[in-house]
Each structure stands twice: as structure tokens, then as C-alpha cells.
Design an enzyme around this catalytic site. Structure first.
Site, PDB file in Angstrom:
ATOM      1  N   GLU A 131       0.844  -1.190   0.000  1.00 29.73           N
ATOM      2  CA  GLU A 131       0.000   0.000   0.000  1.00 29.73           C
ATOM      3  C   GLU A 131       0.890   1.255   0.000  1.00 29.73           C
ATOM      4  O   GLU A 131       1.847   1.291   0.748  1.00 29.73           O
ATOM      5  CB  GLU A 131      -0.920   0.054   1.224  1.00 29.73           C
ATOM      6  CG  GLU A 131      -1.977   1.133   1.060  1.00 29.73           C
ATOM      7  CD  GLU A 131      -2.954   1.219   2.250  1.00 29.73           C
ATOM      8  OE1 GLU A 131      -2.623   0.708   3.339  1.00 29.73           O
ATOM      9  OE2 GLU A 131      -4.002   1.818   2.065  1.00 29.73           O
ATOM     10  N   GLY A 264       3.314   1.417  10.849  1.00 30.17           N
ATOM     11  CA  GLY A 264       3.082   0.713  12.108  1.00 30.17           C
ATOM     12  C   GLY A 264       2.700  -0.733  11.824  1.00 30.17           C
ATOM     13  O   GLY A 264       3.215  -1.664  12.428  1.00 30.17           O
ATOM     14  N   ALA A 265       1.790  -0.900  10.864  1.00 27.32           N
ATOM     15  CA  ALA A 265       1.323  -2.225  10.488  1.00 27.32           C
ATOM     16  C   ALA A 265       0.591  -2.114   9.161  1.00 27.32           C
ATOM     17  O   ALA A 265       0.285  -1.010   8.711  1.00 27.32           O
ATOM     18  CB  ALA A 265       0.393  -2.784  11.560  1.00 27.32           C
ATOM     19  N   GLU A 267      -2.588  -4.038   6.787  1.00 27.12           N
ATOM     20  CA  GLU A 267      -3.732  -4.949   6.906  1.00 27.12           C
ATOM     21  C   GLU A 267      -3.868  -5.959   5.773  1.00 27.12           C
ATOM     22  O   GLU A 267      -4.981  -6.240   5.334  1.00 27.12           O
ATOM     23  CB  GLU A 267      -5.016  -4.123   6.999  1.00 27.12           C
ATOM     24  CG  GLU A 267      -5.374  -3.317   5.725  1.00 27.12           C
ATOM     25  CD  GLU A 267      -4.873  -1.884   5.709  1.00 27.12           C
ATOM     26  OE1 GLU A 267      -3.879  -1.601   6.380  1.00 27.12           O
ATOM     27  OE2 GLU A 267      -5.482  -1.046   5.018  1.00 27.12           O
ATOM     28  N   ASN A 268      -2.759  -6.542   5.286  1.00 28.43           N
ATOM     29  CA  ASN A 268      -2.874  -7.570   4.246  1.00 28.43           C
ATOM     30  C   ASN A 268      -3.830  -8.655   4.717  1.00 28.43           C
ATOM     31  O   ASN A 268      -3.667  -9.186   5.813  1.00 28.43           O
ATOM     32  CB  ASN A 268      -1.513  -8.200   3.975  1.00 28.43           C
ATOM     33  CG  ASN A 268      -0.415  -7.168   3.862  1.00 28.43           C
ATOM     34  OD1 ASN A 268      -0.463  -6.301   3.011  1.00 28.43           O
ATOM     35  ND2 ASN A 268       0.558  -7.235   4.762  1.00 28.43           N
ATOM     36  N   HIS A 300      -6.884  -2.463  15.252  1.00 25.93           N
ATOM     37  CA  HIS A 300      -7.051  -1.631  14.060  1.00 25.93           C
ATOM     38  C   HIS A 300      -6.915  -2.485  12.779  1.00 25.93           C
ATOM     39  O   HIS A 300      -7.763  -2.428  11.891  1.00 25.93           O
ATOM     40  CB  HIS A 300      -5.988  -0.528  14.084  1.00 25.93           C
ATOM     41  CG  HIS A 300      -5.982   0.381  12.898  1.00 25.93           C
ATOM     42  ND1 HIS A 300      -6.492   1.646  12.936  1.00 25.93           N
ATOM     43  CD2 HIS A 300      -5.512   0.207  11.641  1.00 25.93           C
ATOM     44  CE1 HIS A 300      -6.357   2.217  11.753  1.00 25.93           C
ATOM     45  NE2 HIS A 300      -5.750   1.357  10.949  1.00 25.93           N
ATOM     46  N   GLU A 301      -5.862  -3.274  12.723  1.00 31.97           N
ATOM     47  CA  GLU A 301      -5.628  -4.080  11.511  1.00 31.97           C
ATOM     48  C   GLU A 301      -6.730  -5.117  11.343  1.00 31.97           C
ATOM     49  O   GLU A 301      -7.194  -5.364  10.224  1.00 31.97           O
ATOM     50  CB  GLU A 301      -4.254  -4.744  11.562  1.00 31.97           C
ATOM     51  CG  GLU A 301      -3.077  -3.781  11.715  1.00 31.97           C
ATOM     52  CD  GLU A 301      -3.096  -2.617  10.739  1.00 31.97           C
ATOM     53  OE1 GLU A 301      -3.462  -2.832   9.565  1.00 31.97           O
ATOM     54  OE2 GLU A 301      -2.766  -1.489  11.154  1.00 31.97           O
ATOM     55  N   HIS A 304      -9.775  -3.782   9.734  1.00 33.63           N
ATOM     56  CA  HIS A 304      -9.619  -3.616   8.282  1.00 33.63           C
ATOM     57  C   HIS A 304      -9.996  -4.864   7.485  1.00 33.63           C
ATOM     58  O   HIS A 304     -10.247  -4.770   6.282  1.00 33.63           O
ATOM     59  CB  HIS A 304      -8.162  -3.309   7.940  1.00 33.63           C
ATOM     60  CG  HIS A 304      -7.776  -1.863   7.981  1.00 33.63           C
ATOM     61  ND1 HIS A 304      -8.501  -0.886   7.353  1.00 33.63           N
ATOM     62  CD2 HIS A 304      -6.709  -1.235   8.545  1.00 33.63           C
ATOM     63  CE1 HIS A 304      -7.892   0.290   7.536  1.00 33.63           C
ATOM     64  NE2 HIS A 304      -6.803   0.106   8.255  1.00 33.63           N
TER      65      HIS A 304
HETATM   66 ZN   LIG Z   1      -5.223   1.286   8.925  1.00 34.48          ZN
END
Ligand SMILES: [Zn+2]
Length: 857
Positions: A131, A264-265, A267-268, A300-301, A304
Site C-alpha cells: 500500500e 506501524g502495520a 492490513e494484508n 485496528h488491523e 480492516h
Molecule cells: Zn489502517
């Protein structure tokens, strides 16, 4: 041809991808067969590719005719043009490509991450970060979110390694000197959600959520740090299945900690990647703040997986909804998991950060038109995440949580496996609530800024007025004026929740302040009024002097978030020149008995800001003021946790010790810290995990060269990601010039990872003792940093210039950026410069009065 969007004449439906990464030569080879639907008889197929060599491209068209393509790469446009001698017949076709690329060190695309194993040996792994538009660095593809397709991935790897992708492993076989791992088909999804991770990896015993196995992955030796992340992952996945009313869309869920990770991370779907600090943690040794960070990011992830992955924005202008929603859901899930953490009160800190940037003339609307995907890079900011989540929370509270959830469920069901826009969510929420959502929400989303609601008593009425809040009377004058900010109407539909206390009784009233002014009768026996009751509104409140005094006289009757807002809004109107700074300092004296860590964070934040403004001669007096305000609270709490005390109080103790020992420069606290830390290191005292990070910070602030080297070693050999961060950031706090220089040098010589270095420099720029050498260093090393750091790194680092709050430094900052023609994307640089102007203006306006006030300390 649109230079930013691919033609929609040949549309991919399925990718069969085989990749062969080589971690020794740091290269990869790939082959893919893409099933396409040919909608028109074209002689050219255009897709995205960059930094790839394409060896062969063959198409089979709708009539089964095979043709070899002439391949032309347009590196600037990040496109690959395949031209054919004969136009392709319409219908279902196949495109076969072979290509090669490098495992880069830029933390994007298919990249390498280097780390030391428990034996101290340097190891390499490969990971992806796609992304927004970097899938095209790993494989030629239609790299836009609306081109959703099914992906079937095969990775041919060194047999000693392990491979993880979005779905479960179908088969693993030996082929020559390779292990060939085949993964199951993904759901129909966007390219930016694809992921591959290859390396020496270990994983936890899977937990099950319904049918979904869920594991945490990391490099060898760190599995002991995975339990907490796995626990919140399981809890939040369950929570979301229930909230969304839809099962998790993948066939397994792996959460992977990657030693080098720019964001930070990410979301795959089914293979979420994290930087280590956001996933791995020792629950017993971590502070509340460190644990909350892991819980937040994991939740959060997971949010998603539905909002973003199952239903995806059509184009990058919709990124705000993706991120705002995930941030909002993260709060809901963490709040449900640990109600004691009072997550929504702590969210006040995030909301305040958004209010700060959105109070600038150079702010932007949450959503704006995006032509080039690059324009969306600057969207990954506080306005997208924090303002976006704040206005969603405001809407949820206004509509009612049940109605809001129903709208979200309808939206997800209607658009699953497809794409959607902001308007689609509003339509679903409008259906569920029977309310005209766009009328209420448009100004919050499509106009910049937010209202200041002034509350006063006039005669026998309470009067509420709205106007746009701004720190400066007029936009900043600077050289790089971009397109003028859309001014907006300066009027919002403000959901105001009023709590009026009269005759000892509270009455709560919800009003929609849609006009410039509304009036309410003053009840008999009037005592006080709180606007923004419950604190969910994204606006500021300015009480007249009489009303503010009434509230300050009854602080214990206010909720924590209401006290937070009272201080935060008072500080903001002070900075904006609407209240004398000395009145604000008087107000802080009323909070000596405060016990909420979030309220303290805004008080301490304002002291930090003042510390950057006062003259060197006044600084010891400001330190005395800080001691005067903070010491009573710490004295009441004591240095050791009491039995049954909650995490928030423990965290507050740490925060107060840190503030007293650094900003307050309290010699007694510093001395006590030395002893306590030594006992802790010897094992003769147990220090609370919330206090230990504070001790490290205080020791660094008061520390010498010996301590610096000790802490640098602790950074290098840290046992947990959190310990590594504590000692890393402690290096910035040493005040001797040669030590500042050493830390600066380490931000470009490889000793500090490029994922962390920009943030270290940013911290140095914000600290009074380090800001000048740090600024000189940044000017000299700008090109090097630009080359070394990940793409967003430089932008985050440059935010530190807000700390250079003297007129001379401000002028120099302007000179440098103007000469270098620096562009940080969007309005980023303009926002930094305006924030710097705001600080210098406060100094120029209130400096003398502050100096006179501080003379009493
Ligand atoms: Zn996000």
C-alpha cells in the site's frame, strides 16, 4: 489516456503468481498468468510495473490466439505497455509474463529486512509492503484498488526457510534445490493487500476464532513476546465478527512481526504485517502505554479485514474512510476488551492532536479529490485517522450506537468483495437512521477546520455561537503557496450535548447547532453548564470567564474527558490569543489534585510547549512552576503502587516522575531515580513497569557520558522491542553537546534502523537542549536522509521543525526549505511552518507577561 488511471478495457480477474526470491543475491524471479476479460479489441494492454525487468509477455486472446508482446516500460509513469501485432479478440483471455526484480532496502514493494539472531549473527528475510502503489514493484499488475481479482500465490524458496502469504498453505513440495509452497486462492481483493514473507520464522500455537486459526509469527527467539498480541487479536476478531455480523473473510489469520517496517502495520488480508513494537511485547515488563499501543494496532488491523479488505475504497480519495473507520473500530474493540483502560477517554489525546492541525489555515478537508495516487500519500496523517475517527464517533453518538452499527452492517453486506465510496456509507447510515446524513456530515468531511463554540450567559439566556476556530488571524505568508485552501462555509451542523446544572439537578439536552447562534433560557437556580457533555464532539468550547470559573469550582463533578477538554480548549484559545497565557497558568494551578493520566498529558504537553518558548533566563522559573503543579500529585500517589491500584494510575505515576525529573529538573527526583534504578538493576528492588521507562528518561536527562554508553549498549542488546525503544529515545535526552552529536551521527550511519531514525531526529528537534545542533545536522545531511529513510520518514522527521520556536530559527527554517525547494507532499510542509508560526506568535505576544508571571517562582 488518463496519466493516473489504467484503461478499463482489459480487466484482470485472476492472477496465478509464482515468485522465487533469493535472499543471498537479494533478487527475485517471477512468472504469472493473469486471466483477463478483454472488453474491446485493443492492440495494447497497459498495466503497472516499476523497477522490474520483463523478459517475456505472451497473450492468448478471446479467440484463443496466442501472440508475443513487444514490451515497453515507462518507469516515470510506473507502467508497462504490451503491444501486439494484431488487435486482441474480445472475451476471456490470458496474459503470461516472466520478470525479475531486486529485494530492495527501501521497505516497500518486495524488500529485505536485516536483523541479528539470538546468537548475534546477521540474518536476512524478505517481506512486502504494497500500500498504496508498490505491488507493481513485485509483479506487473493492475495496481489500483478497484481492479479486484483472485490471487493464487506460489513461492519457491530455500528449503531452510518458511513462507507466509495471505491464505493457508495448500501444498509444499521439493523441486530441485527449492521448496515450492502453494497457497490457497484469496478472496476477490485489491493488489495492495497481497503479501509474501519469507525467512526463518517461528509461530505460536494457533488459537481458533470460529473456523479461523490465528497465529503470531516472528523471527526466531521472540515467540515468548507473542502472547499478548495473540490475545487481543483473538478478542478483537471475535468482537468484529459480532459487530459486523459477517464472518472473517479469510481462511486463516497470521500476524507477522517484521524487524524493518516503515509504517506501524499493514492490513494484508490474512497476513497482517507489523513493526515489532506494535505486536511483540512482554506483558509483565511493559508499561500500560506500551501495551495499549499493541492492543490498538492489532485491533485496528483486524478491523480492516472487513472495512478495507472485504469492502474497499474505489480510489485513493477514499483512504480516509478506510483509516478513520479502522481507527474508530479499534477504540470500540479495545474498550470492549479492557473497559478499565477507559479507551475513549484516552482517545481525547488523539482527538486533540487532530484539533491542533485542523486549527490551521493550511489544514485540508478530510476527503479531497485525488488524481495521482501520490497525492494520497499525504493523506496518511492525523486528519485522516484521528479527525476521521472523531467525526465518526460523533456521528455514532448522535445516531445512537445500535442504529450506527446497523448502517455499517448494511453497507458491508451491500458492497462485499467490491468497492464503495463515502456516499455509499452515508446512504446506508441514512437508511438505518432515517436521517439526512450528508447534510449533517458534509461540512465535517468536505470542508476544512471545525467550529469554536462560544458559550456565555447574556441576561437570562445561555447563548451558544459557532465560528471557525483558527490559531492565526490570517493564513501564513510563505513562498510555496499551493492551491488556496477551500475556505468552507465556516458553519457546521454541530451536535451539541448540553448539561445544565440547576438547583442541584443535571439536565442533558441534545441540540443541533446549525445556525450561527442559539439561545436557551437560563433555569432558576442555575449553577453551571457543560457544552460537549461526554466529550465526543469534534469542536472546541470557549466559556465566558464566569462560566469557566463555575466549572473550575466544581471539577470533581466533571467526567475525566470533560476535564480534559476544559484544559485542552483553554490552552488552545490561549495559543490562539483569545485568553491571556497567564490566565491559563493560573488555571493549571486548579489541577494539582487531578488523578487522570489523560488530563495530565494535556497539562504536561502545554508545559513542554512553553518550555520551547521561554527565554533561557526564565527556564529555571518554568521548571519551578512545573514542580509546583506536579509535585503534589506525585506526593499523593507515592512512588510505589498501592494494592488494587489500576493500570491508569500506575501509568500516571510514571508520567509524573518523568515530568518532574526532566521538565521540572527536580534534583530530589533525579537523585531518587539513580538509587531506584541501581537497585532494580541489581535485582534488590522491583520497579513497576510503568515507572521504569520514566526512570530511564530521567537518568538520561541528568546523565553523563558514562550513562550514555551504558544506555547505548542496552539499546543494542535489548530483550524486547519496548526496551529497545526506551533506551533508544533515552539517547535523545542527554543534554551534553558531544552526546547530542553522537546520537545524531547514529541516525545516518546504520546504528539506528531507518524505520526509527527519522523519529529520533524529530524528537531531537523538539528538545530545547538538542534542537539547534539537530537542525544544523538536518541541513547538512538532508540528501543522505532523503536517500536512506523510507519514503514517509523524511516527512515525519521534518515535523520536528515545529520545535524550533524562536524568530531566528524560524527564519532559518524558511530559508532552508525555500532554497531546497522541499516538497513533503500535500500541505504537509505548510502545516509545519504554520505551527511554527503559531508558537513564535505566542512567544512574541505573551512573552513579557509570561516572564512577569514566572518571576514569582
Ligand atoms: Zn489502517
Amino acid at each position: 489516456m488518463d496519466p493516473y488511471r489504467l484503461p478499463r478495457v482489459v480487466i484482470p480477474t485472476r492472477y496465478d503468481i509464482r515468485l522465487e526470491p533469493d535472499l543471498t543475491t537479494l533478487t527475485f524471479r517471477g512468472e504469472e498468468t493473469i486471466a483477463v476479460s478483454i472488453e474491446e479489441p485493443v492492440g495494447e494492454v497497459v498495466l503497472n510495473a516499476v523497477e522490474l525487468a520483463i523478459d517475456e509477455a505472451v497473450v492468448v486472446d478471446g479467440r484463443g490466439r496466442e501472440q508475443r508482446a513487444i514490451v515497453r516500460l515507462d518507469e516515470a509513469a510506473e507502467r508497462c505497455h504490451l503491444t501486439f501485432a494484431e488487435p486482441l479478440a474480445t472475451g476471456s483471455g490470458r496474459l503470461r509474463l516472466s520478470f525479475r526484480g531486486t529485494l530492495n532496502d527501501k521497505l516497500r514493494g518486495f524488500y529485505r529486512s536485516v536483523y541479528k539472531d539470538p546468537g548475534g549473527v546477521t540474518r536476512t528475510m524478505a517481506a512486502t509492503q504494497f500500500e498504496a502503489t508498490d505491488a507493481r514493484r513485485a509483479l506487473p499488475c493492475w495496481d489500483e484498488p478497484a481492479f479486484k481479482a483472485v490471487f493464487s500465490v506460489t513461492l519457491a524458496i530455500d528449503p531452510a526457510l518458511t513462507a507466509v502469504s495471505n491464505t493457508r498453505v495448500l501444498s509444499e513440495v521439493s523441486e530441485g534445490d527449492r521448496k515450492v509452497v502453494r497457497f490457497a486462492d484469496t478472496i476477490t481483493m485489491s493488489t495492495y493487500l497481497l503479501a509474501f514473507v519469507v525467512g526463518e520464522l517461528e509461530h505460536t500455537e494457533p488459537s481458533r476464532v470460529g473456523d479461523t486459526p490465528l497465529s503470531v509469527w516472528c523471527v526466531p527467539g521472540k515467540r515468548r513476546l507473542a502472547a499478548f498480541g495473540q490475545e487481543i487479536a483473538v478478542a478483537s476478531l471475535r468482537y468484529f465478527e459480532d459487530y459486523y455480523g459477517l464472518p472473517y473473510p479469510g481462511d486463516k489469520l497470521d500476524l507477522l512481526a517484521i524487524p524493518d517496517f516503515a509504517a506501524g502495520a499493514m492490513e494484508n488480508l490474512g497476513a497482517i504485517t507489523f513493526r515489532e513494537t506494535a505486536l511483540l511485547v512482554d506483558e509483565q515488563a511493559a508499561s500500560h502505554a506500551e501495551l495499549q499501543r499493541v492492543a490498538d494496532v492489532v485491533a485496528h488491523e483486524n478491523a480492516h479485514m472487513w472495512f478495507g479488505d472485504l469492502v474497499t475504497m474505489s480510489w485513493w480519495n477514499g483512504i480516509w474512510l478506510n483509516e478513520a473507520f479502522a481507527t474508530f473500530m479499534e477504540m470500540l474493540a479495545v474498550d470492549a476488551w479492557k473497559p478499565r483502560w477507559q479507551r475513549w477517554v484516552a482517545f481525547g489525546v488523539s482527538r486533540a492532536a487532530a484539533l491542533t492541525v485542523d486549527g490551521l489555515h493550511s489544514t485540508r478537508p478530510i476527503e479531497f479529490p485525488v488524481r495521482a495516487p501520490r497525492e494520497a500519500d499525504a493523506m496518511f496523517d492525523v486528519l485522516t485517522y484521528e479527525k476521521g475517527a472523531s467525526v465518526l464517533r460523533m456521528l455514532e453518538q448522535y445516531l445512537g450506537p445500535e442504529v450506527f452499527r446497523q448502517g455499517v452492517r448494511d453497507y458491508l453486506r451491500a458492497h462485499q468483495y467490491a468497492n464503495a465510496d463515502t456516499g455509499d456509507l452515508w446512504a446506508a447510515l441514512g437508511q438505518a437512521s432515517g436521517q439526512p446524513i450528508p447534510a449533517v456530515m458534509d461540512a465535517w468531511i468536505f470542508a476544512p477546520g471545525y467550529p469554536l463554540v462560544s458559550v456565555g450567559v447574556e441576561g437570562d439566556e445561555i447563548v451558544l455561537r459557532q465560528q471557525r476556530f483558527a490559531y492565526l488571524p490570517a493564513p501564513l505568508r510563505w513562498w510555496g503557496a499551493g492551491p488556496a485552501a477551500s475556505a468552507g462555509s465556516g458553519r457546521w451542523q454541530v451536535p451539541v450535548q448540553l448539561r445544565v446544572t440547576a438547583g442541584g439537578r443535571d439536565t442533558v439536552e441534545r441540540v443541533l447547532l446549525a445556525e450561527p447562534e442559539i439561545r436557551r433560557p437560563l433555569p432558576a437556580g442555575f449553577e453551571s453548564v457543560v457544552a460537549n457533555e461526554g466529550g465526543h464532539g469534534f469542536y472546541r468550547v470557549r466559556y465566558d470567564d464566569g462560566l469557566r470559573a463555575r466549572l473550575l469550582g466544581r471539577l470533581p463533578t466533571l467526567g475525566a474527558i470533560e476535564r480534559f477538554n476544559l484544559v485542552n480548549d483553554a490552552w488552545a484559545v490561549t495559543v490562539a490569543g483569545l485568553m491571556p497565557a497567564t490566565d491559563y497558568l493560573e488555571l493549571t494551578a486548579r489541577f494539582r489534585d487531578e488523578r487522570d493520566k489523560n488530563v495530565w498529558s494535556v497539562l504536561l504537553g502545554s508545559f513542554h510547549a512553553l518550555n520551547r518558548l521561554v527565554t533561557p533566563a526564565d527556564r529555571p522559573k518554568l521548571e519551578a512552576l512545573v514542580r509546583d503543579r506536579v509535585a503534589p500529585a506525585l506526593a499523593a500517589l507515592g512512588w510505589t503502587p498501592q494494592p488494587g491500584e489500576d493500570e491508569l494510575t500506575r501509568q500516571l505515576r510514571g508520567d509524573l516522575i518523568r515530568a518532574l525529573g526532566t521538565l521540572g529538573n527536580d534534583a530530589e527526583v533525579q537523585a531518587r531515580t539513580v538509587g531506584l534504578y541501581a537497585d532494580h538493576e541489581r535485582g534488590t528492588a522491583t520497579v513497576d513497569p510503568n515507572v521504569l521507562p520514566a526512570l530511564i528518561a530521567v537518568l538520561a536527562h541528568a546523565g553523563d557520558e558514562g550513562r550514555y554508553h551504558e544506555f547505548f549498549e542496552r539499546f543494542r542488546t535489548a530483550r524486547t522491542p519496548q526496551e529497545e525503544q526506551r533506551y533508544l529515545y533515552a539517547l535523545t535526552a542527554f543534554r551534553q553537546f558531544p552526546l547530542v552529536e553522537q546520537t545524531l551521527a547514529r541516525t545516518v550511519n546504520g546504528e539506528i534502523r531507518t524505520q526509527d531514525a527519522p523519529f529520533v531526529v524529530r524528537t531531537l528537534l523538539m528538545l530545547v537542549h538538542a534542537r539547534e545542533p539537530a537542525w544544523d545536522f538536518v541541513k547538512k545531511q538532508w540528501d543522505t536522509m532523503d536517500r536512506l529513510y523510507p519514503k514517509h520518514g523524511l516527512r515525519r522527521m521534518a515535523e520536528g521543525v515545529i520545535g524550533l520556536a524562536t524568530p531566528e530559527l524560524e527564519a532559518d527554517v524558511h530559508r532552508f526549505f525555500q532554497e531546497r525547494r522541499v516538497d513533503l507532499g500535500g500541505k504537509t510542509l505548510e502545516q509545519y511552518l504554520e505551527q511554527l508560526r503559531v508558537a513564535v506568535t505566542l512567544r512574541e505576544r505573551d512573552g513579557a507577561a509570561l516572564s512577569a508571571y514566572l518571576a514569582r517562582f
